[in-house]
Design a protein around this motif. Structure first.
Motif, short mmCIF file in Angstrom:
data_model
loop_
_atom_site.label_atom_id
_atom_site.label_comp_id
_atom_site.label_asym_id
_atom_site.label_seq_id
_atom_site.Cartn_x
_atom_site.Cartn_y
_atom_site.Cartn_z
N VAL A 1 -15.92 1.57 -1.33
CA VAL A 1 -15.08 0.38 -1.14
C VAL A 1 -14.31 0.54 0.17
O VAL A 1 -14.12 1.65 0.66
N PRO A 2 -13.87 -0.59 0.74
CA PRO A 2 -13.10 -0.48 1.99
C PRO A 2 -11.72 0.12 1.75
O PRO A 2 -11.21 0.11 0.62
N ASP A 3 -11.11 0.62 2.83
CA ASP A 3 -9.79 1.24 2.73
C ASP A 3 -8.76 0.30 2.10
O ASP A 3 -7.90 0.72 1.34
N LEU B 1 -0.49 17.78 5.83
CA LEU B 1 -0.14 16.69 4.93
C LEU B 1 -0.78 15.37 5.36
O LEU B 1 -1.48 15.29 6.36
N SER B 2 -0.50 14.37 4.56
CA SER B 2 -0.96 13.01 4.87
C SER B 2 0.23 12.24 5.47
O SER B 2 1.20 12.86 5.92
N LEU B 3 0.15 10.94 5.46
CA LEU B 3 1.26 10.12 5.97
C LEU B 3 1.54 9.01 4.98
O LEU B 3 0.64 8.53 4.31
N ASN C 1 2.53 5.08 4.27
CA ASN C 1 2.06 3.87 4.94
C ASN C 1 3.11 2.77 4.98
O ASN C 1 3.88 2.63 4.04
N ALA D 1 -8.70 14.74 10.31
CA ALA D 1 -7.76 15.71 10.84
C ALA D 1 -8.42 17.08 10.91
O ALA D 1 -9.12 17.48 9.98
N ARG E 1 -8.90 19.42 7.01
CA ARG E 1 -7.65 19.38 6.23
C ARG E 1 -7.91 19.77 4.78
O ARG E 1 -7.08 20.40 4.14
N GLU F 1 -7.01 14.74 15.75
CA GLU F 1 -8.04 13.95 15.08
C GLU F 1 -9.37 14.09 15.82
O GLU F 1 -9.42 13.96 17.04
N TYR G 1 -2.40 15.78 18.18
CA TYR G 1 -1.17 15.02 17.89
C TYR G 1 -0.03 15.85 17.30
O TYR G 1 1.03 15.32 17.02
N VAL H 1 1.00 5.48 14.48
CA VAL H 1 1.83 6.43 13.75
C VAL H 1 3.15 6.52 14.49
O VAL H 1 3.17 6.74 15.71
N LYS I 1 6.66 8.50 14.76
CA LYS I 1 7.24 9.78 14.35
C LYS I 1 8.63 9.97 14.94
O LYS I 1 8.84 9.64 16.12
N LYS J 1 0.16 0.42 9.45
CA LYS J 1 -1.25 0.02 9.48
C LYS J 1 -1.47 -1.39 10.01
O LYS J 1 -0.64 -2.28 9.80
N1 LIG Z 1 -12.37 3.70 1.10
C1 LIG Z 1 -12.12 4.67 0.27
O1 LIG Z 1 -12.76 4.81 -0.76
C2 LIG Z 1 -11.06 5.66 0.61
C3 LIG Z 1 -10.90 6.82 -0.15
C4 LIG Z 1 -9.91 7.71 0.21
C5 LIG Z 1 -9.09 7.45 1.30
N2 LIG Z 1 -9.27 6.30 2.02
C6 LIG Z 1 -8.42 5.97 3.19
O2 LIG Z 1 -7.74 7.09 3.65
C7 LIG Z 1 -6.34 6.89 3.53
C8 LIG Z 1 -5.71 8.12 3.03
O3 LIG Z 1 -6.14 9.15 3.84
P1 LIG Z 1 -5.18 10.17 4.50
O4 LIG Z 1 -4.52 10.97 3.48
O5 LIG Z 1 -5.94 10.88 5.54
O6 LIG Z 1 -4.03 9.31 5.10
P2 LIG Z 1 -3.96 8.38 6.32
O7 LIG Z 1 -5.27 8.24 6.99
O8 LIG Z 1 -3.30 7.13 5.88
O9 LIG Z 1 -2.96 9.17 7.28
C9 LIG Z 1 -2.98 10.57 7.58
C10 LIG Z 1 -4.03 10.92 8.56
O10 LIG Z 1 -3.94 10.13 9.71
C11 LIG Z 1 -4.66 10.77 10.73
N3 LIG Z 1 -4.04 10.50 12.03
C12 LIG Z 1 -4.58 9.73 12.99
N4 LIG Z 1 -3.81 9.67 14.06
C13 LIG Z 1 -2.72 10.42 13.80
C14 LIG Z 1 -1.56 10.74 14.57
N5 LIG Z 1 -1.36 10.25 15.79
N6 LIG Z 1 -0.65 11.55 13.99
C15 LIG Z 1 -0.82 12.04 12.76
N7 LIG Z 1 -1.91 11.77 11.99
C16 LIG Z 1 -2.85 10.96 12.52
C17 LIG Z 1 -4.75 12.21 10.37
O11 LIG Z 1 -6.07 12.51 10.07
C18 LIG Z 1 -3.94 12.32 9.12
O12 LIG Z 1 -4.45 13.25 8.24
C19 LIG Z 1 -6.16 5.75 2.58
O13 LIG Z 1 -5.01 5.02 2.88
C20 LIG Z 1 -7.41 4.95 2.80
O14 LIG Z 1 -7.17 4.07 3.87
C21 LIG Z 1 -10.23 5.43 1.69
#
Ligand SMILES: NC(=O)c1ccc[n+]([C@@H]2O[C@H](COP(=O)([O-])OP(=O)(O)OC[C@H]3O[C@@H](n4cnc5c(N)ncnc54)[C@H](O)[C@@H]3O)[C@@H](O)[C@H]2O)c1
Ligand SMILES: [Zn+2]
Length: 672
Positions: free
Chosen positions: A31-33, A81-83, A85, A121, A137, A174, A226, A289, A291, A315
């Protein structure tokens, strides 16, 4: 009630675990994000309203997916870690407000703003300036050892340069694939019948997580740093942006879009600015992002379970969404190409409401395996027309209907042809189809066809739009008065046009065949057909096999010619043209006059600068010559352009005469 909510929470968690598995482990999301984010928000809202249901192993509390066991594992000494939203301005403003409350300040916070690259990441460890380890990660605590793969990424230094390099420094950033590289990779995969990637993020993840680093090396991956993780034995700047500059000084790439701003207002402007430029960037980003820049403030703010409190992923509107495929319609283009168009349940994606998307052609429908009634993923990036990229198979309804490609044109009912080896299906009613009318008549009137003086494109368009003509034959029935009624047409030009039409009736069989606009039948092929068959009746009656006896006519062209004349509608127009008086002299059987090069065999080789090789070949054939693919003792002459290779050597060995392009032009001109 609470039971109900509990089971809802359990179901949402299960759903997210499944999505995570497909996304993080298989690099192949279903599925899409945007859909994932909606489900996550639903879960988080329920967990917040019912604190008793919170649990540390909920997907809302965890980072990413598990490290694959096929890789060696790497434990992150500082967790990755993650971030959190923000999806709109009010959520971002709330983030800024929370910061100030926690920092007990009313002063503006300085932010470092960065594009949110859509890749994955990685952590890269340098010991004494040398790259010694790289990891994904993973679940934030344990990642996969991908050192050899990361070493193949061109803009990652294997050794740092510059001064004051710490004994150990872990660089985080990244890995991503630019859009051009992604498209090329998928095209290559598709041509080979391999699996394609749904988007650049999955392509990057799939390329990096390979056991064989030779595969990774072939993929167009890039890296932007980053942040820093673990650092030992070195002096670090006490601001985030300054640290990034330190990394840059050591030779690490940083996004040129990274920018320092003084307050939340400016961060918002940064978000807007990057969003307007999103489509022009050479890689995909899904937001920015923001910070907190001051490291002391970052420490004061700290972390929650899966993300720092001092940063937020702000986002952009999603470029991929899910919706329902309601129906498929078939559109006919001006050259007869038939394109399946998906009618969709309207959905907001890429900043607009989309209710149609292209399905390209029959191959694409087969590749997607899509049926009417399916839930599909629609993608709209920038100004590119919306596309269906994937089917969400587990949401297929029982009554999903197979998509049937039409056998006849939805516009004119002529039969539809799909030549083997071509993806596009076409309407064969070139002379009658409303969708193709303007182009067909313009071609019919053009200089190398019936050469109707004064019947320009604008006039043809008016005649068709006013429905004064439907086929080329109708042109000859028009009176001076009809032409005078057109815009910018005086009595004199109208009179001239009628005279020009009268004159154009006297033509040649070759020009007549060319004027019909049969696919891939150019001037030279039309001439070859006329020379070979001598009469129109024989061309029209020829089988695909017989047609292939004509020089320059291969199986594809033969099929086009055959199906054109097999179409009843076209036959009617040809008859009508002859009835209104279009005529030509008998084609003389091949003789010295018409076929001055009969009996001679030539070979063309090298790059021609003024002539097109295929045209030159067809023109020689029209003059009776044979054009062979290789040099033998039967070759009469070789015409060689630039960079001629083995054929030239062969000719020299056999003592065959060799001429240059100028000589070829002179030969062709002699018989024009
Ligand atoms: N479609 C799906 O089935 C599915 C499944 C799982 C996750 N996802 C997507 O992934 C997201 C969750 O993934 P996530 O935990 O990696 O979180 P995220 O992508 O919302 O944010 C964290 C990530 O952003 C990236 N990033 C890019 N530029 C950055 C910057 N300048 N500084 C810091 N980090 C930066 C890094 O990889 C970091 O780990 C969800 O919100 C969703 O959009 C989609
Ligand atoms: Zn048609």
């Amino acid at each position: 009630m609470s039971d109900n909510i509990e089971s809802q929470v359990v179901a949402l968690r299960q759903q997210l675990e499944d999505y995570n598995y497909q996304y993080y482990v298989l690099d192949n999301p279903s599925v899409p994000d945007a859909e994932y984010d909606r489900v996550m928000r639903q879960l988080m809202a329920l967990e917040q309203q019912h604190p008793e249901l919170q649990s540390p192993d909920s997907p809302s509390q965890k980072v990413g997916g598990e490290a694959l066991s096929k890789f060696e594992q790497v434990t992150h000494r500082v967790p990755m870690l993650s971030l959190d939203n923000a999806f709109d301005e009010s959520e971002f403003t709330a983030f800024n407000r929370r910061l100030k409350e926690r920092l007990l300040t009313s002063k503006d916070v300085t932010f470092c703003c960065e594009p949110k690259l859509d890749g994955l990441a990685v952590s890269i460890l340098y010991r004494d300036g040398v790259l010694v380890q790289a990891a994904t990660r993973g679940d934030g605590q344990v990642g996969e050892n991908i050192t050899e793969n990361v070493k193949t990424i061109r803009n990652i230094p294997l050794k740092l340069r510059g001064e004051h390099i710490p004994h150990e420094v872990e660089v985080r950033g990244e890995v991503f694939m630019d859009t051009a590289g992604f498209i090329k990779l998928n095209e290559t995969a598709q041509a080979k019948g391999d699996k394609t990637f749904a988007n650049p993020r999955n392509a990057a993840a799939g390329s990096l997580r390979q056991l064989d680093s030779k595969i990774t090396a072939k993929r167009p991956l890039m890296f932007y740093a980053y942040s820093m993780g673990l650092v030992e034995g070195g002096e670090l700047a006490n601001e985030h942006y300054a640290q990034l500059q330190q990394l840059q000084g050591w030779g690490l790439p940083m996004s040129p879009e990274t920018k320092l701003v003084d307050n939340a207002q400016q961060a918002l402007a940064y978000y807007q600015d990057i969003m307007t430029r999103r489509a022009e960037l050479p890689y995909e980003i899904d937001g920015v992002v923001i910070k907190v820049n001051d490291k002391a403030q970052q420490e004061q703010l700290g972390f929650v379970a899966r993300a720092p409190r001092w940063a937020i992923a702000f986002k952009f509107p999603a470029q991929e969404e899910i919706t329902q495929l309601l129906d498929v319609e078939f559109q006919v283009g001006r050259t007869g190409a038939i394109t399946p168009v998906a009618r969709l349940e309207p959905v907001f994606v890429g900043g607009v409401t989309v209710s149609n998307a292209t399905l390209h052609n029959g191959d694409e429908i087969a590749r997607l395996g899509v049926k009417i009634g399916d839930t599909v993923i629609v993608r709209r990036a920038g100004d590119v027309i919306p596309q269906v990229t994937q089917v969400v198979l587990d949401r297929r309804p029982d009554d999903a209907k197979e998509i049937e490609f039409p056998d006849t044109c939805p516009v004119c009912d002529s039969h539809v042809e799909r030549v083997e080896g071509e993806a596009v299906a076409r309407c064969t009613g070139g002379l009658v189809c409303r969708a193709q009318r303007k182009e067909a008549i313009k071609h019919f009137a053009s200089r190398k066809a019936l050469d109707i003086d004064g019947l320009g494109d604008k006039i043809v368009e008016q005649l068709v739009e006013r429905e004064l003509i439907k086929t080329p034959a109708d042109l000859f029935i028009l009176k001076q008065g009809h032409f005078e009624s057109l815009e910018r047409m005086g009595p004199k030009s109208a009179k001239n046009l009628v005279a020009a039409l009268e004159e154009a009736k006297q033509t040649t069989l070759a020009k007549f065949l060319y004027s019909l606009g049969i696919r891939e039948v150019g001037e030279a092929t039309a001439q070859n057909l006329a020379n070979h068959f001598l009469t129109l009746e024989k061309v029209m009656a020829a089988s695909i096999d017989t047609l292939q006896q004509v020089s320059d006519v291969g199986v594809v062209v033969a099929q086009h010619i055959h199906s054109f004349f097999a179409e009843q509608h076209n036959q009617e127009v040809v008859t009508a043209l002859i009835e209104v008086g279009v005529t030509w002299q008998d084609v003389a059987a091949p003789s010295e006059d018409t076929q001055p090069l009969a009996g001679l065999t030539y070979v063309l080789t090298g790059t021609l600068s003024q002539l097109n090789r295929n045209d030159a070949k067809a023109r020689l054939q029209a003059l009776g010559a044979k054009v062979a693919g290789s040099v033998s003792k039967n070759t009469d002459a070789v015409y060689a352009g630039e960079k001629a290779g083995s054929k030239l050597t062969k000719a020299q060995e056999l003592g065959v005469e060799v001429f240059d392009e100028e000589a070829l032009i002179a030969l062709l001109n002699k018989y024009e």
